[in-house]
Design a protein around this motif. Structure first.
Motif, PDB file in Angstrom:
ATOM      1  N   TYR A 199       0.794  -1.278  -0.014  1.00 25.13           N
ATOM      2  CA  TYR A 199      -0.021  -0.039  -0.051  1.00 25.13           C
ATOM      3  C   TYR A 199       0.784   1.180  -0.055  1.00 25.13           C
ATOM      4  O   TYR A 199       0.471   2.403   0.782  1.00 25.13           O
ATOM      5  N   CYS A 237       0.888   3.484  -2.246  1.00 27.36           N
ATOM      6  CA  CYS A 237       0.319   4.890  -2.615  1.00 27.36           C
ATOM      7  C   CYS A 237      -0.087   5.601  -1.693  1.00 27.36           C
ATOM      8  O   CYS A 237      -0.158   6.869  -1.998  1.00 27.36           O
ATOM      9  N   ALA A 294       1.309  -6.391  -9.541  1.00 24.00           N
ATOM     10  CA  ALA A 294      -0.077  -6.035 -10.149  1.00 24.00           C
ATOM     11  C   ALA A 294      -0.806  -4.778  -9.716  1.00 24.00           C
ATOM     12  O   ALA A 294      -1.974  -4.494  -9.541  1.00 24.00           O
ATOM     13  N   PRO A 327      -1.554  -1.224 -10.333  1.00 19.58           N
ATOM     14  CA  PRO A 327      -1.952  -0.250 -11.757  1.00 19.58           C
ATOM     15  C   PRO A 327      -1.034   0.762 -11.928  1.00 19.58           C
ATOM     16  O   PRO A 327      -0.914   1.378 -13.076  1.00 19.58           O
ATOM     17  N   ALA A 373      -4.825   4.739  -4.932  1.00 21.10           N
ATOM     18  CA  ALA A 373      -4.228   4.302  -6.484  1.00 21.10           C
ATOM     19  C   ALA A 373      -4.057   5.946  -7.203  1.00 21.10           C
ATOM     20  O   ALA A 373      -4.997   6.740  -7.208  1.00 21.10           O
TER      21      ALA A 373
HETATM   22  S1  SF4 Z   1      -2.074   1.241  -6.295  1.00 23.91           S
HETATM   23 FE1  SF4 Z   1      -2.896  -0.736  -5.349  1.00 23.91          FE
HETATM   24  S2  SF4 Z   1      -1.373  -2.115  -5.851  1.00 23.91           S
HETATM   25 FE2  SF4 Z   1      -0.401  -0.203  -6.120  1.00 23.91          FE
HETATM   26  S3  SF4 Z   1       0.567   0.276  -4.172  1.00 23.91           S
HETATM   27 FE3  SF4 Z   1      -1.537   1.301  -4.157  1.00 23.91          FE
HETATM   28  S4  SF4 Z   1      -2.873  -0.361  -3.100  1.00 23.91           S
HETATM   29 FE4  SF4 Z   1      -0.831  -1.328  -3.649  1.00 23.91          FE
END
Ligand code: SF4
Length: 376
Positions: free
Chosen positions: A11, A13, A24, A26, A268
């Motif tokens: 996490y 982001c 995976a 995005p 995200a």
């Molecule tokens: S965008 Fe989704 S996969 Fe990427 S760091 Fe944030 S929660 Fe994780």
């Protein structure tokens, strides 16, 4: 497009890191730019006000209060209150609260007979509502209403007849009492449904789910059955970062039932709140970096993934409105978040004439009536 935020171990982001997500993530791919998504001033304003309400009432206001504040700050004074027939009594409780807080309300919903979401949307459209509030709609009927509503929509109560309208309870019991129930909705047929499915298709599936699962299935089960009856295999999951534990459980259940899940968390994109005009003092935790919730990117990524049905889980008031507007696939509101009432949003209404009377009737009273579409 690959996106499995519900399985994210890091996490990053949340702290503004776009580089170190998992495979995976995005953000590792062609991520939609906020500059393009939030270009419309009305959209930007809704996104900003939703963030302000989130911070102002964080773990202090129940969702029923957040909806009032969201509407008030946006200058939305004509509110549609929409429910299916068996939630009419609860809808009336909230209408009373809204009226006493200075709002004009349009009631869309019967107290008996068939649910008619398209007719309810038409009524709200005719009456020029600024915001429509979902107050207990069946799985699928909410999808139909959202699709036909011209005004913004937010979900206050996600109806769950089995769990007295607190659908998140199924996930908390997923490895215990609900384990077998949640895993026995095995998807048998694997048809293909496009995002453009007709209202008749949605209505037929919603009606079947409503009658077969009445008081027997949790909302999680109803959502799976609805998808199955539509022939949808690829589901979109839009969730709040605060729901990442629940998102992982739900993904596990959906996959165990044969669905493919594309999931996108709200942070995200890792866009700092300053970008949308939030000052440090207006954050949930001033003095720290905070990222915006990014409901348009969440929906956009699901659009690019061609999901057949999108599930909303735990978004803030207003962030859900933005995801609903931008989703190409039909949307089901699975869980309405309430940081005070452990997501049991309806409890505030049951207590609206009791313990919560002064909170609901006085704290949010609208002092001056402003014109529609005005406000800050
Ligand atoms: S965008 Fe989704 S996969 Fe990427 S760091 Fe944030 S929660 Fe994780």
């Amino acid at each position: 497009m690959i996106s499995e935020c519900a399985k994210c171990p890091v996490y990053v982001c949340r702290v503004g890191d776009r580089e170190h997500g998992p495979e995976a993530c995005p953000m590792q791919y062609d991520f939609p730019a906020a500059e393009g998504l939030y270009v419309d001033p009305d959209i930007r304003r809704v996104a900003r006000v939703a963030a302000l309400v989130e911070a102002a009432g964080y773990r202090r206001w129940r969702r029923a209060e957040e909806v009032i504040e969201f509407a008030r700050r946006l200058g939305f004074y004509r509110l549609g209150v929409v429910s299916c027939s068996d939630m009419a009594g609860v809808a009336e409780l909230y209408i009373d609260v809204l009226k006493k807080n200075g709002f004009e309300t349009i009631r869309a919903g019967n107290s008996q007979g068939e649910c008619e979401p398209v007719a309810h949307a038409a009524l709200c459209n005719d009456r020029g509502t600024d915001l429509n509030i979902l107050l207990g709609m069946c799985v699928g009927h909410d999808s139909m209403f959202i699709r036909h509503s011209k005004a913004w929509v937010t979900c206050l109560v996600a109806k769950d007849r089995f769990l007295v309208h607190n659908p998140v309870g199924a996930l908390y019991g997923a490895n215990g009492y609900f384990s077998q129930a949640l895993r026995e909705h095995q998807t048998e047929q694997a048809g293909h449904a496009d995002a453009d499915m007709a209202a008749g298709q949605l209505a037929a599936a919603a009606k079947e789910v409503c009658s077969q699962g009445h008081g027997r299935w949790t909302r999680v089960e109803e959502t799976m059955e609805f998808a199955r009856k539509l022939g949808v295999i690829k589901l979109g999951l839009i969730f709040c970062a605060g729901f990442r534990y629940e998102a992982a459980i739900l993904t596990d259940i959906l996959e165990a039932n044969g669905f493919e899940v594309v999931s996108v968390g709200c942070k995200a994109g890792a866009v700092p709140k300053e970008w949308i005009g939030i000052s440090d003092s207006e954050k949930v935790r001033p003095g720290r970096p905070e990222m915006i919730c990014n409901p348009l990117a969440q929906a956009e990524l699901l659009n690019r993934s061609h999901t057949g049905l999108n599930i909303l889980m735990g978004q803030c008031v207003g962030h859900d409105s933005l995801s609903m507007k931008h989703s190409e696939a039909p949307v089901v509101c699975l869980i309405a978040k309430d940081r005070v009432l452990a997501h049991n949003t309806v409890a505030a209404l049951y207590e609206s004439r009791g313990y919560l009377r002064s909170a609901l009737y006085q704290e949010h009273r609208t002092k001056e009536r402003k014109g529609s579409h005005g406000g800050s």
